[in-house]
Scaffold this motif. Structure first.
Motif, mmCIF file in Angstrom:
data_model
loop_
_atom_site.group_PDB
_atom_site.id
_atom_site.type_symbol
_atom_site.label_atom_id
_atom_site.label_comp_id
_atom_site.label_asym_id
_atom_site.label_seq_id
_atom_site.Cartn_x
_atom_site.Cartn_y
_atom_site.Cartn_z
ATOM 1 N N CYS A 284 16.798 46.168 14.960
ATOM 2 C CA CYS A 284 17.166 45.210 16.010
ATOM 3 C C CYS A 284 18.259 45.760 16.927
ATOM 4 O O CYS A 284 19.320 46.156 16.462
ATOM 5 N N THR A 341 16.338 39.988 22.566
ATOM 6 C CA THR A 341 15.644 40.495 23.755
ATOM 7 C C THR A 341 14.128 40.353 23.613
ATOM 8 O O THR A 341 13.390 40.847 24.451
ATOM 9 N N ALA A 345 10.876 44.623 17.821
ATOM 10 C CA ALA A 345 11.081 45.700 16.843
ATOM 11 C C ALA A 345 11.095 45.143 15.421
ATOM 12 O O ALA A 345 10.619 45.777 14.485
ATOM 13 N N CYS A 346 11.638 43.935 15.270
ATOM 14 C CA CYS A 346 11.726 43.321 13.951
ATOM 15 C C CYS A 346 10.332 43.068 13.392
ATOM 16 O O CYS A 346 10.025 43.425 12.255
HETATM 17 S S1 SF4 Z 1 12.948 40.777 18.936
HETATM 18 FE FE1 SF4 Z 1 13.767 41.104 16.888
HETATM 19 S S2 SF4 Z 1 14.580 43.164 16.948
HETATM 20 FE FE2 SF4 Z 1 14.312 42.551 19.054
HETATM 21 S S3 SF4 Z 1 16.293 41.679 19.662
HETATM 22 FE FE3 SF4 Z 1 15.034 39.972 18.919
HETATM 23 S S4 SF4 Z 1 15.562 39.795 16.774
HETATM 24 FE FE4 SF4 Z 1 16.288 41.802 17.425
#
Ligand code: SF4
Ligand code: SF4
Lengths: 657, 270
Positions: A284, A341, A345-346
């Motif tokens: 993240c 954002t 990625a998570c």
């Molecule tokens: S989408 Fe997931 S990895 Fe990306 S900023 Fe949000 S919580 Fe973090």
């Protein structure tokens, strides 16, 4: 029945009843969630379950994943051994491996013996890893981890004690159980038959108690994932892009999620499946740059909130712990929700397919739509979007200003093939206008039939949707789709991955079947068809390529831009440390483009530093937001003289023959 | 007791273009918005509602399409909306407009006592800043203009204390109620509507008061009742600009060029 068997039967039944009761109490809470269909495409689900749960593909993508893979398969195999053990305890006269034909008995005995040794080894490795090599987000030797690893270790030791004793006593053959045989020789040689019987009895009961204890510990720990991970892979979201369902704007409805039971059952089940492996936290960008958002904790807080409030909600009582807004475990602070954002990625790394950021958007929806609560700076954005259909609030007449020096044609139904959807940044942002012009040149040079909507173009609404302002997004989406239909538009070129993904994926929920193509794919396609000729002799020096989240992770476009760079410059782009699916966000997605970043290091600066490690002369991007973020980051680092940022269209346009 | 906000729907003047051939303003296709100053007036009326438990009424004079703006006000939190619309009201200047608005407020006051009327400082299409004071004068209310903070409304003692932003300083004034308060934009940050309120506002009924209801003398309203008449609308000639240098890639050189020009034109002295 022997007295031993009777006592064990009582213990066994009690343990099973307790396990059934705790499992029921936990899983009953999942049923509080809203309905959601996760039963489509059963074959595909099954296939995914085999690949991801049983073959552990995602788990294996990390160094210590192999250890987990070993442990997982040991567990599966020993499940058989333990079933035999438990039923053998209940019906000693009927259930026993040794009653099988010799061949089968000896093979199984051998497998169980070796696998138990492997499991013990894996536990030792896990201990060492947690003590010495743990990533900061997995909690090292947490109480939970130590408990479970110790239980497994004791279980294995008891296994060897039991079988070693039996071998020493001569009631089991040593030849097929090498490890137990070794234990028999090393620890039990010379012991009397009486004391051996005592040891056997002790290890048998130790094994029985630890096994049943382990089972009963599961529902109360992160190791609940042993029960939930496999089904969670089965029920995973089959679509790559994770977009939330539309909302129905009817009086009396509530919007978004402000109370835990307003998540769907799958959202709740996700929270039960987290293995606390910390991969999402490692990936993240917010966590990485020292912000309070940690996707693992968001999922953990949802679980804790459900455990605390669920029983009350089930009894129609008022929940005691707010889902949003408290600083306690089980509640998620508002600021945390605004830090995401939506880079994805998570979700990309989670071995059990938990969907973190969609839950964050659920809660943003609640804050925006039910309470009009959001960071101050978003008020202007929301008003601009609603009144002027662009984030800056610039008058729509300015949408054509980018084309002062070149000739552009309006899109005409049945005459023009592609609509060039310029996008707000492409039309209003001074830097991105240069990309727009470059792309127009490329389209002209390759003889593509294209046209624009000019001042009638509207914003796609991406930022609004990710920020949870679904009401205004909904209006904008419907307006856009009507406009496309009225003008006879079927094929759309975009230069912005956010427009791209929104038109292509989000608008599909409104029945729009547009053929949307991102300029990276289009340019690659034109090159391949021979319609666009690039000289392959760029003067750009070393080119580093940045994968945009909404192009790469969300839409799986990785190779097209790389091919274009290679054709344009004659050399393959240099990869940053994190690229393709592991790419690190520029910091602008999910509406973050329009917000301050008061806490922690700036995400764009972190990414620029990563790019600079490769000593590039050019950083190539495919997204106007990335462009702005990288240029700002380079300014911050004071290296704008040495390194420039170019959009892929500019890279290609420079190499036009 | 009531707090009344007066709002106007105006063309979004930043989107009005000049017809290059005739030199007149092109009004067609220009979207209408709530006058930006009035958004702050409405917000302040809603804050008074929240602070003192007043009922918030929003009033607007304009064509039937003004309904959109009134619904927005309801979505933001107004309890009731009144649309003053009649062909006879059309073409009004500030004199005739303030008469209609003052009469509407007087009628509201007959039903339930009015404590405060909040207006925006001025509109972006007329820029006169006369309607608020006009209303106050006609109704005999205290008149507080250029207010950037309302310190206290004392309903018992029937007075209001507010801060005015005059020239380069502030003055705090006290006046008896009822009062007309014209606010500047710095007074507050407007709120954002929740979705349930928007949905409610979409279906809410808006009271329509035409001249059959208002019964005003036709000679005192609309074009006939206006003391000023618009002869011509045009945008003043502006000397053509000139583009110097390339500020994007060389900001430093651009700054030098700019300073040179300013000195040359006697705007800057060294
Ligand atoms: S989408 Fe997931 S990895 Fe990306 S900023 Fe949000 S919580 Fe973090
Ligand atoms: S949410 Fe997924 S990636 Fe994150 S800690 Fe839990 S299991 Fe690991």
């Amino acid at each position: 029945m022997s007295s031993n068997a009777i006592i064990f039967a009582i213990v066994f039944l009690a343990a099973m009843a307790l396990f059934a009761w705790s499992s029921f109490r936990r899983f009953r809470l999942v049923a509080l969630g809203r309905p959601e269909d996760r039963f489509s495409d059963l074959l595909k689900r099954l296939g995914g379950m085999l690949v991801y749960a049983f073959a552990q593909r995602r788990v294996l993508s990390r160094p210590f994943g192999l250890n987990h893979f070993v442990l997982f398969w040991c567990f599966l195999i020993l499940f058989l051994a333990n079933t035999e053990f438990l039923f053998g305890g209940l019906f000693p006269d009927y259930v026993s491996l040794s009653r099988l034909p010799d061949g089968a008995y000896h093979t199984l005995a051998f497998i169980f013996d070796v696998v138990s040794a492997l499991a013990l080894l894996a536990v030792v490795v896990a201990f060492i890893r947690r003590a010495a090599f743990a990533s900061p987000h997995i909690g090292g030797l947490s109480r939970d981890a130590v408990t479970i690893l110790s239980l497994v270790a004791i279980l294995m030791i008891a296994f060897f004690g039991l079988h070693g004793g039996k071998i020493a006593l001569g009631s089991e053959p040593a030849a097929y159980m090498p490890v137990s045989g070794f234990v028999a020789g090393a620890f039990f040689s010379g012991a009397s038959a009486g004391s051996l019987a005592g040891y056997i009895n002790f290890f048998w009961w130790l094994h029985a108690i630890v096994l049943l204890g382990f089972l009963n510990y599961l529902p109360y720990s992160k190791h609940m994932h042993i029960l939930t991970a496999v089904p969670n892979c089965f029920f995973r979201n089959l679509s790559r892009v994770k977009i939330l369902p539309r909302e129905e704007f009817k009086k009396g409805n509530t919007f978004g999620v402000g109370q835990v039971n307003e998540f769907t059952w799958k959202g709740l089940f996700d929270s039960y499946s987290c293995t606390e492996c910390g991969r999402c936290s490692d990936a993240c960008p917010a966590t990485f740059t020292g912000k309070p958002l940690d996707p693992r904790l968001v999922i953990h807080d949802i679980k804790m909130n459900l455990l605390k409030n669920g029983p009350l909600i089930a009894r129609k009582k008022t929940p005691v712990l707010p889902l949003i807004g408290d600083d306690k475990e089980g509640s998620i602070a508002e600021e945390v929700l605004w830090e995401c954002t939506t880079c994805g990625a998570c979700v990309e790394v989670c071995p059990v397919f938990i969907e973190h950021f969609p839950r964050i958007i659920d809660m943003r929806r609640y804050l925006v739509e039910m309470h009009a609560k959001f960071p101050e700076e978003l008020l202007t954005l929301f008003d601009n979007m609603e009144q002027r259909s662009n984030p800056w609030g610039i008058a729509p007449a300015e949408r054509v200003k980018w084309a002062v020096d070149i000739e552009v044609k309006p899109f005409e139904a049945d005459k023009t093939e592609y609509l060039f959807f310029v996008g707000c940044a492409g039309a209003f942002d001074a830097r991105t206008r240069r990309t727009t012009v470059a792309l127009a040149q490329i389209l002209e040079a390759s003889g593509v039939s294209w046209g624009i909507l000019g001042r009638d173009e509207l914003c796609c609404g991406d930022s609004l949707r990710r920020l949870g302002n679904e009401f205004v997004f909904d209006n904008m989406a419907r307006e856009n789709i009507k406009l496309f239909a009225d003008r006879g538009i079927k094929k759309v070129i975009t230069q912005c991955p956010h427009c791209y993904s929104t038109l292509k994926n989000d608008y599909r929920q409104y029945g729009a079947e547009l053929e949307v193509i991102h300029h990276s794919e289009l340019i690659a396609h034109l090159i391949q068809e021979g319609r666009l000729k690039l000289d392959g002799a760029g003067d750009l020096g070393r080119v580093v390529f940045h994968d945009s989240c909404y192009l790469g992770r969300h839409n799986m476009i990785y190779e097209a831009p790389r091919k274009v760079i290679t054709s344009a410059t004659g050399q393959e782009p240099t990869e940053m440390a994190r690229h393709h699916a592991k790419s690190f966000c520029c910091g602008a997605g999910g509406g973050r483009m329009w917000m301050e970043e008061p806490i922690g290091k700036h995400i764009n600066v972190a990414r620029v530093e990563e790019a600079l490690e490769k000593d590039p002369e050019t950083i190539c991007v495919c997204c106007p937001y990335c462009m702005i973020m990288f240029e700002d980051g380079l300014k911050d680092k004071g290296v704008t003289e040495k390194v420039k940022v170019l959009d892929l269209a500019e890279v290609a346009a420079r190499a036009l023959k | 007791m009531l707090v009344v906000a007066c709002v106007k729907q105006v063309p979004d003047t930043t989107q009005v273009e000049v017809d290059p051939t005739t030199g007149t303003l092109k009004r067609e296709g220009v979207p209408f918005i709530m006058n930006p100053f009035d958004i702050h007036a409405l917000e302040e009326s809603l804050r008074l509602k929240d602070r003192y438990g007043l009922r918030a009424v929003v009033v607007s004079m304009g064509p039937p399409s003004t309904e959109v703006t009134l619904r927005k006000a309801l979505a933001l939190g107004a309890d009731e909306a009144v649309l003053l619309s009649d062909r006879a009201f059309g073409g009004a200047d500030t004199l005739a407009t303030s008469l209609v608005l003052a009469e509407a407020i007087r009628r509201l006051d007959e039903r339930e006592e009015v404590a405060v009327v909040v207006c925006g400082r001025q509109t972006i299409d007329g820029d006169t800043a006369q309607v608020g004071p006009g209303i106050a004068t006609r109704l005999g209310y205290s008149q507080l203009t250029l207010v950037d903070r309302i310190d206290e409304v004392d309903l018992r003692a029937r007075k209001v204390r507010a801060r005015r932003k005059v020239g380069g300083w502030h003055e705090t004034v006290e006046a008896p109620l009822p009062a007309m308060i014209a606010v500047v934009r710095e007074i507050n940050r407007p709120r954002y509507p929740t979705v349930p309120r928007r949905l409610m506002a979409e279906e809410a009924t808006i009271a329509l008061w035409n001249n059959e209801v208002m019964k005003l003398d036709e000679n005192k309203i609309g074009l006939k009742g206006s003391a000023t008449q618009v002869r011509r609308i045009f945008s003043p000639e502006r000397a053509k600009g000139e583009i110097l240098g390339d500020g994007l890639s060389n900001p430093e050189e651009a700054a030098h060029l700019l300073i040179g020009k300013l000195i040359e034109k006697d705007i800057l002295y060294l």
